[in-house]
Design a protein around this motif. Structure first.
Motif, PDB file in Angstrom:
ATOM      1  N   VAL A  83       0.838  -1.198   0.000  1.00  0.00           N
ATOM      2  CA  VAL A  83       0.000   0.000   0.000  1.00  0.00           C
ATOM      3  C   VAL A  83       0.870   1.243   0.000  1.00  0.00           C
ATOM      4  O   VAL A  83       2.026   1.205   0.396  1.00  0.00           O
ATOM      5  CB  VAL A  83      -0.965   0.048   1.211  1.00  0.00           C
ATOM      6  CG1 VAL A  83      -1.916  -1.123   1.201  1.00  0.00           C
ATOM      7  CG2 VAL A  83      -0.218   0.129   2.524  1.00  0.00           C
ATOM      8  N   ARG A  84       0.287   2.340  -0.469  1.00  0.00           N
ATOM      9  CA  ARG A  84       0.988   3.623  -0.415  1.00  0.00           C
ATOM     10  C   ARG A  84       0.009   4.681   0.069  1.00  0.00           C
ATOM     11  O   ARG A  84      -1.180   4.643  -0.240  1.00  0.00           O
ATOM     12  CB  ARG A  84       1.573   3.998  -1.774  1.00  0.00           C
ATOM     13  CG  ARG A  84       0.562   4.328  -2.829  1.00  0.00           C
ATOM     14  CD  ARG A  84       1.232   4.687  -4.162  1.00  0.00           C
ATOM     15  NE  ARG A  84       0.220   4.962  -5.150  1.00  0.00           N
ATOM     16  CZ  ARG A  84      -0.284   6.165  -5.413  1.00  0.00           C
ATOM     17  NH1 ARG A  84       0.156   7.218  -4.764  1.00  0.00           N
ATOM     18  NH2 ARG A  84      -1.216   6.326  -6.331  1.00  0.00           N
ATOM     19  N   GLN A  85       0.535   5.615   0.829  1.00  0.00           N
ATOM     20  CA  GLN A  85      -0.303   6.683   1.368  1.00  0.00           C
ATOM     21  C   GLN A  85      -0.693   7.638   0.247  1.00  0.00           C
ATOM     22  O   GLN A  85       0.152   8.076  -0.513  1.00  0.00           O
ATOM     23  CB  GLN A  85       0.442   7.435   2.466  1.00  0.00           C
ATOM     24  CG  GLN A  85      -0.386   8.551   3.078  1.00  0.00           C
ATOM     25  CD  GLN A  85       0.291   9.167   4.269  1.00  0.00           C
ATOM     26  OE1 GLN A  85       0.510   8.490   5.254  1.00  0.00           O
ATOM     27  NE2 GLN A  85       0.616  10.438   4.173  1.00  0.00           N
ATOM     28  N   ASP A 107     -13.820   0.318   0.806  1.00  0.00           N
ATOM     29  CA  ASP A 107     -13.884   0.387  -0.649  1.00  0.00           C
ATOM     30  C   ASP A 107     -12.498   0.372  -1.303  1.00  0.00           C
ATOM     31  O   ASP A 107     -12.173   1.226  -2.121  1.00  0.00           O
ATOM     32  CB  ASP A 107     -14.678   1.631  -1.062  1.00  0.00           C
ATOM     33  CG  ASP A 107     -15.103   1.592  -2.527  1.00  0.00           C
ATOM     34  OD1 ASP A 107     -15.221   0.488  -3.095  1.00  0.00           O
ATOM     35  OD2 ASP A 107     -15.298   2.678  -3.115  1.00  0.00           O
ATOM     36  N   GLY A 108     -11.672  -0.598  -0.923  1.00  0.00           N
ATOM     37  CA  GLY A 108     -10.348  -0.741  -1.511  1.00  0.00           C
ATOM     38  C   GLY A 108      -9.264   0.100  -0.873  1.00  0.00           C
ATOM     39  O   GLY A 108      -8.097  -0.018  -1.221  1.00  0.00           O
ATOM     40  N   LEU A 109      -9.621   0.950   0.071  1.00  0.00           N
ATOM     41  CA  LEU A 109      -8.655   1.801   0.765  1.00  0.00           C
ATOM     42  C   LEU A 109      -8.410   1.269   2.171  1.00  0.00           C
ATOM     43  O   LEU A 109      -9.257   0.577   2.733  1.00  0.00           O
ATOM     44  CB  LEU A 109      -9.179   3.237   0.873  1.00  0.00           C
ATOM     45  CG  LEU A 109      -9.509   3.953  -0.430  1.00  0.00           C
ATOM     46  CD1 LEU A 109     -10.209   5.280  -0.139  1.00  0.00           C
ATOM     47  CD2 LEU A 109      -8.251   4.171  -1.251  1.00  0.00           C
ATOM     48  N   VAL A 110      -7.272   1.615   2.729  1.00  0.00           N
ATOM     49  CA  VAL A 110      -7.014   1.374   4.150  1.00  0.00           C
ATOM     50  C   VAL A 110      -7.012   2.740   4.809  1.00  0.00           C
ATOM     51  O   VAL A 110      -6.277   3.642   4.389  1.00  0.00           O
ATOM     52  CB  VAL A 110      -5.666   0.660   4.386  1.00  0.00           C
ATOM     53  CG1 VAL A 110      -5.389   0.538   5.878  1.00  0.00           C
ATOM     54  CG2 VAL A 110      -5.650  -0.707   3.719  1.00  0.00           C
ATOM     55  N   VAL A 111      -7.853   2.906   5.814  1.00  0.00           N
ATOM     56  CA  VAL A 111      -7.964   4.173   6.543  1.00  0.00           C
ATOM     57  C   VAL A 111      -7.432   3.941   7.946  1.00  0.00           C
ATOM     58  O   VAL A 111      -7.844   3.006   8.625  1.00  0.00           O
ATOM     59  CB  VAL A 111      -9.430   4.659   6.592  1.00  0.00           C
ATOM     60  CG1 VAL A 111      -9.540   5.981   7.339  1.00  0.00           C
ATOM     61  CG2 VAL A 111     -10.016   4.764   5.191  1.00  0.00           C
ATOM     62  N   VAL A 127      -4.857   7.812   4.647  1.00  0.00           N
ATOM     63  CA  VAL A 127      -5.580   6.950   3.709  1.00  0.00           C
ATOM     64  C   VAL A 127      -4.560   6.347   2.759  1.00  0.00           C
ATOM     65  O   VAL A 127      -3.737   7.059   2.178  1.00  0.00           O
ATOM     66  CB  VAL A 127      -6.660   7.733   2.936  1.00  0.00           C
ATOM     67  CG1 VAL A 127      -7.428   6.796   2.018  1.00  0.00           C
ATOM     68  CG2 VAL A 127      -7.613   8.437   3.897  1.00  0.00           C
ATOM     69  N   TYR A 128      -4.623   5.032   2.616  1.00  0.00           N
ATOM     70  CA  TYR A 128      -3.698   4.282   1.770  1.00  0.00           C
ATOM     71  C   TYR A 128      -4.483   3.556   0.681  1.00  0.00           C
ATOM     72  O   TYR A 128      -5.636   3.186   0.898  1.00  0.00           O
ATOM     73  CB  TYR A 128      -2.942   3.230   2.596  1.00  0.00           C
ATOM     74  CG  TYR A 128      -2.150   3.811   3.732  1.00  0.00           C
ATOM     75  CD1 TYR A 128      -0.826   4.176   3.559  1.00  0.00           C
ATOM     76  CD2 TYR A 128      -2.728   4.004   4.989  1.00  0.00           C
ATOM     77  CE1 TYR A 128      -0.085   4.715   4.599  1.00  0.00           C
ATOM     78  CE2 TYR A 128      -2.000   4.549   6.029  1.00  0.00           C
ATOM     79  CZ  TYR A 128      -0.682   4.898   5.835  1.00  0.00           C
ATOM     80  OH  TYR A 128       0.043   5.440   6.863  1.00  0.00           O
ATOM     81  N   GLU A 129      -3.840   3.360  -0.452  1.00  0.00           N
ATOM     82  CA  GLU A 129      -4.418   2.571  -1.534  1.00  0.00           C
ATOM     83  C   GLU A 129      -3.402   1.503  -1.922  1.00  0.00           C
ATOM     84  O   GLU A 129      -2.223   1.619  -1.586  1.00  0.00           O
ATOM     85  CB  GLU A 129      -4.761   3.442  -2.735  1.00  0.00           C
ATOM     86  CG  GLU A 129      -3.559   4.011  -3.460  1.00  0.00           C
ATOM     87  CD  GLU A 129      -3.937   4.892  -4.639  1.00  0.00           C
ATOM     88  OE1 GLU A 129      -5.121   5.159  -4.840  1.00  0.00           O
ATOM     89  OE2 GLU A 129      -3.020   5.317  -5.352  1.00  0.00           O
ATOM     90  N   PRO A 130      -3.856   0.469  -2.647  1.00  0.00           N
ATOM     91  CA  PRO A 130      -2.898  -0.542  -3.093  1.00  0.00           C
ATOM     92  C   PRO A 130      -1.799   0.104  -3.923  1.00  0.00           C
ATOM     93  O   PRO A 130      -2.071   0.965  -4.765  1.00  0.00           O
ATOM     94  CB  PRO A 130      -3.749  -1.482  -3.948  1.00  0.00           C
ATOM     95  CG  PRO A 130      -5.145  -1.277  -3.468  1.00  0.00           C
ATOM     96  CD  PRO A 130      -5.219   0.172  -3.047  1.00  0.00           C
ATOM     97  N   ALA A 131      -0.564  -0.268  -3.655  1.00  0.00           N
ATOM     98  CA  ALA A 131       0.568   0.268  -4.403  1.00  0.00           C
ATOM     99  C   ALA A 131       0.560  -0.312  -5.807  1.00  0.00           C
ATOM    100  O   ALA A 131       0.082  -1.404  -6.043  1.00  0.00           O
ATOM    101  CB  ALA A 131       1.881  -0.073  -3.708  1.00  0.00           C
ATOM    102  N   THR A 140       2.757  -1.989 -13.905  1.00  0.00           N
ATOM    103  CA  THR A 140       3.121  -3.386 -13.882  1.00  0.00           C
ATOM    104  C   THR A 140       4.116  -3.635 -12.780  1.00  0.00           C
ATOM    105  O   THR A 140       5.102  -2.932 -12.643  1.00  0.00           O
ATOM    106  CB  THR A 140       3.770  -3.782 -15.226  1.00  0.00           C
ATOM    107  OG1 THR A 140       2.865  -3.447 -16.274  1.00  0.00           O
ATOM    108  CG2 THR A 140       4.118  -5.255 -15.259  1.00  0.00           C
ATOM    109  N   GLU A 141       3.824  -4.622 -11.926  1.00  0.00           N
ATOM    110  CA  GLU A 141       4.743  -4.952 -10.842  1.00  0.00           C
ATOM    111  C   GLU A 141       5.677  -6.043 -11.300  1.00  0.00           C
ATOM    112  O   GLU A 141       5.314  -6.932 -12.063  1.00  0.00           O
ATOM    113  CB  GLU A 141       3.947  -5.424  -9.617  1.00  0.00           C
ATOM    114  CG  GLU A 141       3.126  -4.304  -9.028  1.00  0.00           C
ATOM    115  CD  GLU A 141       2.500  -4.733  -7.711  1.00  0.00           C
ATOM    116  OE1 GLU A 141       1.541  -4.077  -7.314  1.00  0.00           O
ATOM    117  OE2 GLU A 141       2.942  -5.722  -7.103  1.00  0.00           O
ATOM    118  N   GLU A 142       6.926  -5.981 -10.837  1.00  0.00           N
ATOM    119  CA  GLU A 142       7.918  -6.985 -11.219  1.00  0.00           C
ATOM    120  C   GLU A 142       7.917  -8.133 -10.258  1.00  0.00           C
ATOM    121  O   GLU A 142       7.662  -8.029  -9.135  1.00  0.00           O
ATOM    122  CB  GLU A 142       9.306  -6.349 -11.273  1.00  0.00           C
ATOM    123  CG  GLU A 142       9.347  -5.256 -12.327  1.00  0.00           C
ATOM    124  CD  GLU A 142      10.723  -4.618 -12.401  1.00  0.00           C
ATOM    125  OE1 GLU A 142      11.727  -5.334 -12.299  1.00  0.00           O
ATOM    126  OE2 GLU A 142      10.787  -3.415 -12.554  1.00  0.00           O
TER     127      GLU A 142
END
Length: 115
Positions: free
Chosen positions: A16-18, A90-94, A104-108, A113-115
């Motif tokens: 996750v990223r803020q 709803d997909g966020l981390v609060v 508030v964080y969302e998926p990084a 594309t992730e390696e």
């Protein structure tokens, strides 16, 4: 340690990223739920009136969360509790901290594309 304004996720799931942080002061007249909904709306890039699916109250009891994190409102006592509470919406981390910061964080990665 919590995420910093530059998006650091130290101490958090590296997936996750803020995306937003906002401060709430329990001693001011703005309600906690209003601040919480505004933070979620800003993180999603929508108006606060568009936050509603699912209804916030179906995910978290904002009044109980406020009392848990900031302490019950009583005369002649500051509402400063201790600790941190986080929940998914709803997909966020609060994450709500007792010092008043709401992160508030969302998926990084998003569309990257992730390696």
């Amino acid at each position: 340690m919590t995420g910093s304004p530059n998006g650091d996720t130290t101490g958090h799931d590296p997936g996750v990223r803020q995306v937003l942080q906002r401060h709430y002061d329990p001693e001011e007249s703005i309600e906690f739920t209003t601040t919480l909904v505004a933070a979620i709306a800003d993180a999603k890039g929508v108006e606060a009136t568009e936050v509603g699916s699912p209804p916030l109250y179906d995910v978290v009891d904002a009044a109980a969360l406020e009392n848990t994190v900031f302490g019950a409102e009583t005369p002649r006592r500051s509402r400063r509790g201790s600790g941190t509470v986080s929940f998914r919406y709803d997909g966020l981390v609060v994450e709500v901290e007792s010092d008043g910061w709401i992160h508030v964080y969302e998926p990084a990665g998003g569309d990257e594309t992730e390696e």
